[in-house]
Scaffold this active site. Structure first.
Site, PDB file in Angstrom:
ATOM      1  NE  ARG A 113      -6.226  -7.745   0.324  1.00 55.73           N
ATOM      2  CZ  ARG A 113      -7.243  -7.035   0.798  1.00 55.73           C
ATOM      3  NH1 ARG A 113      -8.346  -7.651   1.173  1.00 55.73           N
ATOM      4  NH2 ARG A 113      -7.161  -5.736   0.896  1.00 55.73           N
ATOM      5  NE  ARG A 139      -2.113  -1.808  14.445  1.00 53.16           N
ATOM      6  CZ  ARG A 139      -1.818  -0.518  14.254  1.00 53.16           C
ATOM      7  NH1 ARG A 139      -0.564  -0.145  14.152  1.00 53.16           N
ATOM      8  NH2 ARG A 139      -2.779   0.376  14.172  1.00 53.16           N
ATOM      9  N   GLY A 160       0.830  -1.193   0.000  1.00 48.71           N
ATOM     10  CA  GLY A 160       0.000   0.000   0.000  1.00 48.71           C
ATOM     11  C   GLY A 160       0.866   1.244   0.000  1.00 48.71           C
ATOM     12  NE  ARG A 161      -2.745   6.828   1.161  1.00 44.68           N
ATOM     13  CZ  ARG A 161      -3.863   6.505   1.794  1.00 44.68           C
ATOM     14  NH1 ARG A 161      -3.815   5.714   2.852  1.00 44.68           N
ATOM     15  NH2 ARG A 161      -5.033   6.955   1.376  1.00 44.68           N
ATOM     16  CB  ILE A 162       3.541   2.247   4.591  1.00 45.61           C
ATOM     17  CG1 ILE A 162       2.807   3.365   5.355  1.00 45.61           C
ATOM     18  CG2 ILE A 162       4.858   1.926   5.283  1.00 45.61           C
ATOM     19  CD1 ILE A 162       2.370   2.987   6.741  1.00 45.61           C
ATOM     20  CG  HIS A 183       4.115   1.308  18.411  1.00 44.84           C
ATOM     21  ND1 HIS A 183       3.003   0.537  18.651  1.00 44.84           N
ATOM     22  CD2 HIS A 183       3.872   1.920  17.218  1.00 44.84           C
ATOM     23  CE1 HIS A 183       2.126   0.671  17.673  1.00 44.84           C
ATOM     24  NE2 HIS A 183       2.648   1.518  16.781  1.00 44.84           N
ATOM     25  N   GLY A 212       7.554   4.241  14.997  1.00 44.70           N
ATOM     26  CA  GLY A 212       7.641   4.376  13.546  1.00 44.70           C
ATOM     27  C   GLY A 212       7.116   5.684  13.006  1.00 44.70           C
ATOM     28  CD  GLU A 239       2.878  -2.220  20.554  1.00 51.82           C
ATOM     29  OE1 GLU A 239       2.572  -1.023  20.601  1.00 51.82           O
ATOM     30  OE2 GLU A 239       3.628  -2.707  19.666  1.00 51.82           O
TER      31      GLU A 239
END
Length: 334
Positions: A188, A250, A166-168, A297, A299, A279
């Site tokens: 997918r 995640r 996706g975008r990231i 966490h 990012g 976490e």
């Protein structure tokens, strides 16, 4: 199913924010809304969340809040909008919200570059043993340069396998190309050639086939029932022994017990983790491994990202309060 209610508010909406936000965002919220802020930034307990949904017209949660079906069912009739501070919405039961005619929004697009930067930082840090070298100096163990000291692995010329394009994922691919990595991905659906072409990206229809052929694996997919533990023991055993695993998405994408076992038996060469399965608890087996870089966490943790996220939350609330569909409404099938 009934949709959310887009009726204009005739008063300042009653907004409850579950965590501390950047000061300019909180100040603006106080000007625009009847807002309750979390000034000491403690994670709200379950009773506190239940009290919040019983009072708020707009709830502003974060990834640390479980807005599950039970919580949504307990909400008072006045709750009309859940304006999430964050892009991911796997902690919100979208079906339950829709059934109650509660709109849900998120903050897409503003985290892409910062998160991709962190992925790239870990892609560099783990093979080049940056964290190990830093600890060596701080612990007073460094004896000076030597030809065989702290040898790591070059990333130029290696194959990067991106799970979730996706975008990231695409932003990671663009950065990685600049460092000389070749881009492989599993999604997918195959990307249009207009996107694939400039990245010289190779699509793998099956994750298993890609895992066996790449040198670095980056997880950039959302948490869904299909992606929970997408990296498990079986798939870790498909990875090459010299391969590295990076996760800034995640924590639940990885079976951490299986990962610890793979690292201990040297089934893979190392891992860079910014997120964790339970976490803030960290699997104790990860803490003693020198070939793992662990981050808290962070990012998307830049001043710019948090400010932009807050602005999106404010915009979504204001548009909704004016009786219109908010720009970042999340659909149940997201």
């Amino acid at each position: 199913m009934p949709g959310p209610r887009f009726q204009k508010f005739d008063h300042k909406p009653r907004v409850i924010v579950t965590r501390r936000l950047p000061q300019p965002v909180e100040t603006r919220m106080a000007e625009l809304f009847d807002v309750t802020l979390n000034l000491d930034d403690h994670p709200l307990s379950r009773p506190e969340l239940l009290a919040a949904v019983g009072e708020a017209e707009v709830l502003v949660p974060t990834v640390t809040d479980s807005v599950d079906g039970e919580l949504v069912a307990a909400a008072g009739p006045q709750l009309r909008l859940i304006a999430n501070f964050g892009a991911g919405v796997d902690h919100i039961d979208l079906g339950a919200a829709r059934a109650r005619q509660i709109a849900v929004t998120n903050t897409p697009g503003v985290l892409t570059d910062d998160t991709a930067d962190m992925v790239m930082a870990l892609i560099l840090a783990v093979p080049r043993r940056i964290a190990e070298g830093e600890r060596l100096i701080r612990e007073g163990q460094w004896q000076g340069w030597s030809p065989t000291g702290m040898l790591g692995h070059r990333i130029t010329g290696k194959r990067l396998g991106i799970v979730g394009m996706g975008r990231i994922g695409q932003a990671v691919a663009a950065r990685a190309r600049a460092f000389g990595l070749s881009i492989h991905y599993h999604n997918r659906h195959r990307l249009p050639r207009a996107i694939e072409g400039p990245l010289e990206a190779t699509w793998w229809p099956t994750l298993e086939a890609m895992l066996a052929r790449v040198d670095i694996v980056s997880l950039n997919c959302p948490e869904t029932p299909e992606t929970h533990h997408i990296i498990d023991d079986a798939r870790l055993r498909l990875m090459q022994r010299h391969a590295f695993l990076i996760n800034v998405a995640r924590g639940t994408l990885i079976d951490e017990a299986a990962l610890v076992a793979a690292l201990e038996r040297r089934g893979i060469a190392g891992a860079g983790l910014d997120v964790f399965e339970q976490e803030p608890a960290i699997h104790p087996g990860l803490l003693g491994l020198p070939n793992v870089v662990l981050l808290p966490h962070m990012g998307s943790a830049t001043y710019e990202a948090r400010q932009d996220m807050g602005e999106k939350v404010i915009t979504n609330i204001r548009v909704f309060a004016d009786g219109h569909r908010p720009p970042d409404q999340v659909l149940e099938g997201y």
